[in-house]
Enzyme design. Structure first.
Site, PDB file in Angstrom:
ATOM      1  N   GLU A 122      54.085  76.923 183.702  1.00 39.66           N
ATOM      2  CA  GLU A 122      53.352  77.747 184.661  1.00 39.66           C
ATOM      3  C   GLU A 122      51.944  78.036 184.133  1.00 39.66           C
ATOM      4  OE1 GLU A 122      55.871  80.909 186.198  1.00 39.66           O
ATOM      5  OE2 GLU A 122      57.220  79.423 187.065  1.00 39.66           O
TER       6      GLU A 122
HETATM    7  C1  HEC Z   1      53.049  77.915 188.459  1.00 33.45           C
HETATM    8  C2  HEC Z   1      53.369  78.829 189.543  1.00 33.45           C
HETATM    9  C3  HEC Z   1      53.400  80.313 189.283  1.00 33.45           C
HETATM   10  C4  HEC Z   1      52.441  81.087 188.670  1.00 33.45           C
HETATM   11  C5  HEC Z   1      51.142  80.644 188.040  1.00 33.45           C
HETATM   12  C6  HEC Z   1      52.910  82.437 188.771  1.00 33.45           C
HETATM   13  N1  HEC Z   1      54.113  82.487 189.419  1.00 33.45           N
HETATM   14 FE1  HEC Z   1      55.121  84.130 189.947  1.00 33.45          FE
HETATM   15  N2  HEC Z   1      56.707  83.002 190.398  1.00 33.45           N
HETATM   16  C7  HEC Z   1      56.742  81.626 190.418  1.00 33.45           C
HETATM   17  C8  HEC Z   1      58.093  81.171 190.542  1.00 33.45           C
HETATM   18  C9  HEC Z   1      58.560  79.707 190.593  1.00 33.45           C
HETATM   19  C10 HEC Z   1      58.902  82.317 190.592  1.00 33.45           C
HETATM   20  C11 HEC Z   1      60.420  82.368 190.645  1.00 33.45           C
HETATM   21  C12 HEC Z   1      60.964  82.206 189.249  1.00 33.45           C
HETATM   22  C13 HEC Z   1      62.420  82.582 189.124  1.00 33.45           C
HETATM   23  O1  HEC Z   1      62.926  83.334 189.960  1.00 33.45           O
HETATM   24  O2  HEC Z   1      63.051  82.146 188.158  1.00 33.45           O
HETATM   25  C14 HEC Z   1      57.988  83.453 190.531  1.00 33.45           C
HETATM   26  C15 HEC Z   1      58.382  84.784 190.622  1.00 33.45           C
HETATM   27  C16 HEC Z   1      57.498  85.840 190.657  1.00 33.45           C
HETATM   28  C17 HEC Z   1      57.845  87.197 190.978  1.00 33.45           C
HETATM   29  C18 HEC Z   1      59.227  87.698 191.351  1.00 33.45           C
HETATM   30  C19 HEC Z   1      59.325  87.949 192.830  1.00 33.45           C
HETATM   31  C20 HEC Z   1      60.720  88.263 193.226  1.00 33.45           C
HETATM   32  O3  HEC Z   1      60.906  88.712 194.358  1.00 33.45           O
HETATM   33  O4  HEC Z   1      61.641  88.063 192.427  1.00 33.45           O
HETATM   34  C21 HEC Z   1      56.710  87.952 190.871  1.00 33.45           C
HETATM   35  C22 HEC Z   1      56.562  89.431 191.117  1.00 33.45           C
HETATM   36  C23 HEC Z   1      55.658  87.055 190.445  1.00 33.45           C
HETATM   37  N3  HEC Z   1      56.163  85.783 190.352  1.00 33.45           N
HETATM   38  C24 HEC Z   1      54.372  87.451 190.110  1.00 33.45           C
HETATM   39  C25 HEC Z   1      53.500  86.624 189.398  1.00 33.45           C
HETATM   40  C26 HEC Z   1      52.349  87.094 188.670  1.00 33.45           C
HETATM   41  C27 HEC Z   1      51.892  88.520 188.547  1.00 33.45           C
HETATM   42  C28 HEC Z   1      51.750  85.987 188.123  1.00 33.45           C
HETATM   43  C29 HEC Z   1      50.548  85.921 187.231  1.00 33.45           C
HETATM   44  C30 HEC Z   1      50.650  86.624 185.961  1.00 33.45           C
HETATM   45  C31 HEC Z   1      52.553  84.835 188.548  1.00 33.45           C
HETATM   46  N4  HEC Z   1      53.609  85.269 189.287  1.00 33.45           N
HETATM   47  C32 HEC Z   1      52.234  83.526 188.262  1.00 33.45           C
HETATM   48  C33 HEC Z   1      55.629  80.816 190.321  1.00 33.45           C
HETATM   49  C34 HEC Z   1      54.458  81.202 189.719  1.00 33.45           C
END
Ligand code: HEC
Ligand code: HEC
Length: 320
Positions: A122
């Protein structure tokens, strides 16, 4: 005349009481926003590519704030074009979920941030590097020290992002307005809601976020993973088991919120369902053990579309 007024009053209040007893509750309308500088900082950090190892990916790369907090992909693309192993859920209304991630491995939004920042596919970063890069930027040194006594620290970065995320709520959907007695649903929408309740969808998707408040097995009534076409089973399919290592948690996921679901395709942790029709059909078969009629699917989907809310007000306030 007086009698009529009283009768009218009784009719209105019983109507309101009726709506209060619905298993879905509207989102609060006016979130207190008493720290605009902090919201601005959270917004900047959310869009900050320096938080990734090679300055190419920000939180917003996978959670587009102008696209209901998602990337529209089955699996997200991180640094060096690496493709992730699970669908990105929306960040909108995520602060209302009882735990974060599909398998619930983070308890809070703050804790959640370690996930993407450190994940090699990521953002592939370390906290030491992320904080050092922010420290080189005068804009961040000033913004942090105006808000936090100890300036740029890991805890403060997390706090600013998480506080901003907690404001990403989408109030005033047509359905919320219906619950508040301000709007009527069309016959088809109302029928969809009735079927959503009578079929039992409501037993898992309920409360303020219409989901996000319990864990449930994917495939209560059938083996979804065996039947899934062109997608061999993956480690992530094990769901909550990866956190607890208890057999009964295999294929268990946090029930997702259905707010704005019309805007967040594709669906499920694997991004397998491309349309809402397909997602609802699969839910009927694997969660309720029923082949839903096209009529039911259509009316439920029309109901689900009433769950689309307004752009979070915090996004109208931050400077882009
Ligand atoms: C490369 C893509 C990517 C990036 C960059 C990314 N995310 Fe995500 N995010 C995801 C994915 C895929 C999941 C689900 C992962 C899992 O559930 O195992 C997720 C899950 C989440 C969730 C959980 C939502 C839920 O309802 O469970 C949050 C909040 C979130 N991300 C915030 C962020 C924040 C803040 C950042 C930056 C620091 C970020 N993400 C960067 C792909 C990304
Ligand atoms: C036994 C609990 C349960 C029942 C009943 C249930 N669901 Fe679900 N629902 C889930 C879980 C768990 C997921 C996530 C599955 C996954 O990602 O593999 C889900 C996912 C969804 C999604 C995809 C959301 C997204 O963002 O990916 C939709 C849409 C949905 N359900 C609608 C319905 C409808 C409509 C019904 C009734 C016909 C229903 N559900 C019945 C537990 C349930």
């Amino acid at each position: 005349m007086k009698k009529i007024v009283i009768l009218f009053f009784i009719a209105v209040t019983t109507h309101a009481i009726e709506k209060n007893s619905e298993p879905i509750r509207p989102l609060p309308l006016n979130l207190k926003d008493n720290n605009p500088e902090k919201m601005q900082l959270g917004f900047l950090l959310f869009n900050e590519k320096k938080l990734s190892a090679n300055n190419t990916i920000s939180c917003a790369s996978c959670h587009a704030l102008n696209a209901f907090g998602v990337d529209g992909l089955a699996k997200s693309v991180g640094i060096h074009g690496g493709i992730g192993s699970i669908n990105a859920p929306t960040v909108f209304n995520s602060g209302l979920n009882f735990v974060q991630f599909w398998n619930g491995r983070a308890k809070t939004l703050e804790e959640q941030i370690d996930g993407p920042l450190l994940h090699p596919k990521e953002m592939g970063n370390s906290w030491a590097q992320a904080v050092a890069k922010l420290n080189q930027d005068k804009k961040y040194r000033e913004a942090f020290s105006a808000i936090y006594r100890d300036g740029i620290t890991v805890a403060n970065v997390k706090n600013a992002i998480a506080d901003f995320e907690r404001k990403l709520t989408t109030p005033n959907s047509k359905f919320d307005r219906y619950l508040r007695g301000e709007k009527t649903l069309s016959e088809l929408e109302e029928n969809g809601y009735k079927r959503f309740k009578s079929l039992g969808c409501i037993s898992c998707h309920q409360g303020q976020n219409i989901g996000g408040n319990m864990f449930q097995t994917m495939g209560v009534m059938g083996n979804y993973f065996k039947d899934r076409k062109d997608m061999p089973q993956t480690e992530d399919d094990l769901g909550r088991y990866l956190v607890t290592k208890r057999d009964r948690d295999k294929f268990v996921f946090r029930v997702p919120s259905l707010r704005n679901v019309e805007m967040t395709a594709p669906y499920f942790h694997d991004g397998y369902a491309k349309t809402l029709d397909q997602a609802v059909d699969i839910m009927g078969r694997y969660q309720l053990g029923q082949k839903l009629s096209q009529r039911d699917i259509t009316s439920i989907v029309v109901f689900l579309k009433t769950l689309t809310g307004e752009t979070p007000s915090v996004l109208k306030k931050v400077e882009k």
